[in-house]
Design an enzyme around this catalytic site. Structure first.
Site, mmCIF file in Angstrom:
data_model
loop_
_atom_site.group_PDB
_atom_site.id
_atom_site.type_symbol
_atom_site.label_atom_id
_atom_site.label_comp_id
_atom_site.label_asym_id
_atom_site.label_seq_id
_atom_site.Cartn_x
_atom_site.Cartn_y
_atom_site.Cartn_z
ATOM 1 N N ASP A 51 32.388 -80.457 -30.382
ATOM 2 C CA ASP A 51 31.466 -81.584 -30.300
ATOM 3 C C ASP A 51 32.201 -82.920 -30.318
ATOM 4 O OD1 ASP A 51 32.319 -81.307 -32.928
ATOM 5 O OD2 ASP A 51 30.355 -80.775 -33.697
ATOM 6 N N ASN A 63 24.070 -78.751 -44.375
ATOM 7 C CA ASN A 63 22.703 -78.356 -43.999
ATOM 8 C C ASN A 63 22.686 -77.081 -43.150
ATOM 9 O OD1 ASN A 63 23.712 -79.209 -41.568
ATOM 10 N ND2 ASN A 63 22.184 -80.794 -41.188
ATOM 11 N N HIS A 84 24.542 -76.554 -40.424
ATOM 12 C CA HIS A 84 24.833 -76.732 -38.992
ATOM 13 C C HIS A 84 26.196 -76.155 -38.608
ATOM 14 C CE1 HIS A 84 26.661 -81.093 -39.449
ATOM 15 N NE2 HIS A 84 27.596 -80.185 -39.595
ATOM 16 N N GLU A 127 21.814 -78.953 -35.406
ATOM 17 C CA GLU A 127 21.148 -79.287 -36.656
ATOM 18 C C GLU A 127 19.970 -78.339 -36.896
ATOM 19 O OE1 GLU A 127 22.908 -81.119 -38.323
ATOM 20 O OE2 GLU A 127 23.092 -83.199 -37.666
HETATM 21 C C1 F6R Z 1 33.021 -80.446 -36.517
HETATM 22 C C2 F6R Z 1 31.715 -79.823 -36.584
HETATM 23 C C3 F6R Z 1 30.908 -79.756 -37.848
HETATM 24 C C4 F6R Z 1 31.750 -79.539 -39.109
HETATM 25 C C5 F6R Z 1 30.852 -79.525 -40.346
HETATM 26 C C6 F6R Z 1 31.652 -79.393 -41.619
HETATM 27 O O1 F6R Z 1 33.547 -80.355 -35.205
HETATM 28 O O2 F6R Z 1 31.260 -79.377 -35.581
HETATM 29 O O3 F6R Z 1 29.963 -78.719 -37.721
HETATM 30 O O4 F6R Z 1 32.448 -78.329 -38.998
HETATM 31 O O5 F6R Z 1 30.093 -80.697 -40.404
HETATM 32 O O6 F6R Z 1 32.435 -80.535 -41.780
HETATM 33 P P1 F6R Z 1 33.520 -80.641 -42.939
HETATM 34 O O7 F6R Z 1 34.584 -79.658 -42.623
HETATM 35 O O8 F6R Z 1 34.019 -82.058 -42.846
HETATM 36 O O9 F6R Z 1 32.808 -80.341 -44.226
#
Ligand code: F6R
Length: 238
Positions: free
Chosen positions: A63, A132, A134, A139
């Site tokens: 993303d 959450n 995701h 989301e």
């Molecule tokens: C990042 C992504 C997100 C993260 C998630 C966890 O490319 O797609 O889904 O993997 O938000 O983020 P961290 O590792 O910062 O807790």
């Protein structure tokens, strides 16, 4: 799902790095799906230190914020160059991320989805997990979005990611993300979950119902998923 519980963040990163290293050694022209965020940083360090040959590897990131210029140090383009691409011998033309400056986000999502298919699909997809539930920026929703798409970020994601920005007002409100279908098409998936703050969501993802309100729960149906947790994140995992 294969569950690996490690002592701490360093051992989690080493375990993930080893799986990716094995993938690259077994198939030097592997197509990797990569993630950003805090969790994979240790894994990328491990891969850099392993001195692997990335010269034939292709990489597709999950993303990118939208809109965001590549020069912004909070763009995922910038993150990937800092944490991995500038430190290994990957060919820059084999690194792919959605264009956060595209004038037509829908067309950009279609181009990205086509590029993944054109590369033969993803061999190994690395994932983090949002608080959450995701994965990528898929989301919580009433359905599982299939393909790469333009998405409005949840308030909770904006809040969680504001730690990287001067203030939460600076966090982009949208993103371009691989869909659940795009992720699900990967032949192998490795998800990393670290820290006590993720213990509840880790339990829901692994032991709960498959529910689009917890997007990562769909991974229970994928034939080749490894989830690596550190002890703190695995507090409620049986
Ligand atoms: C990042 C992504 C997100 C993260 C998630 C966890 O490319 O797609 O889904 O993997 O938000 O983020 P961290 O590792 O910062 O807790």
């Amino acid at each position: 799902m294969k569950i690996i519980i490690t002592d701490n963040y360093n051992t989690l990163s080493a375990a993930a790095g080893d799986i990716i290293a094995q993938q690259i050694k077994a198939k030097p022209d592997s197509v990797l799906g990569l993630a950003t965020g805090s969790t994979p940083i240790g894994t990328y360090k491990h891969l850099v230190e392993a001195g692997l040959d990335f010269s034939n590897v292709q990489a597709f990131n999950l993303d990118e914020y939208y809109p965001i210029p590549r020069t912004n140090d909070q763009s995922y383009y910038y993150f990937m160059n800092e944490n991995l691409f500038s430190q290994v011998n990957i060919d820059k033309k084999n690194t792919h991320i959605q264009n956060g400056e595209a004038s037509d986000p829908q067309a950009e999502c279609q181009r990205y989805e086509d590029a993944i298919k054109g590369a033969g699909g993803i061999d190994l997809q690395l994932l983090g997990l949002g608080l959450n539930g995701h994965i990528g920026f898929n989301e919580p929703d009433s359905h599982f979005p299939k393909a790469t798409h333009h998405v409005a970020l949840d308030e909770s994601t904006i809040e969680a990611n504001s730690r990287f920005f001067a203030s939460s007002d600076d966090v982009p409100r949208h993103a371009l993300t691989m869909g659940i279908g795009t992720i699900f098409n990967a032949r192998k998936i490795v998800m990393l979950i670290s820290g006590e703050a993720k213990a509840d969501i880790a339990k829901a993802v692994i032991h709960g119902n498959i529910d689009p309100q917890i997007p990562a729960s769909i991974l229970q149906l994928h034939p080749d998923v490894t989830i690596i947790l550190d002890k703190d994140a695995a507090k409620y995992v049986k």
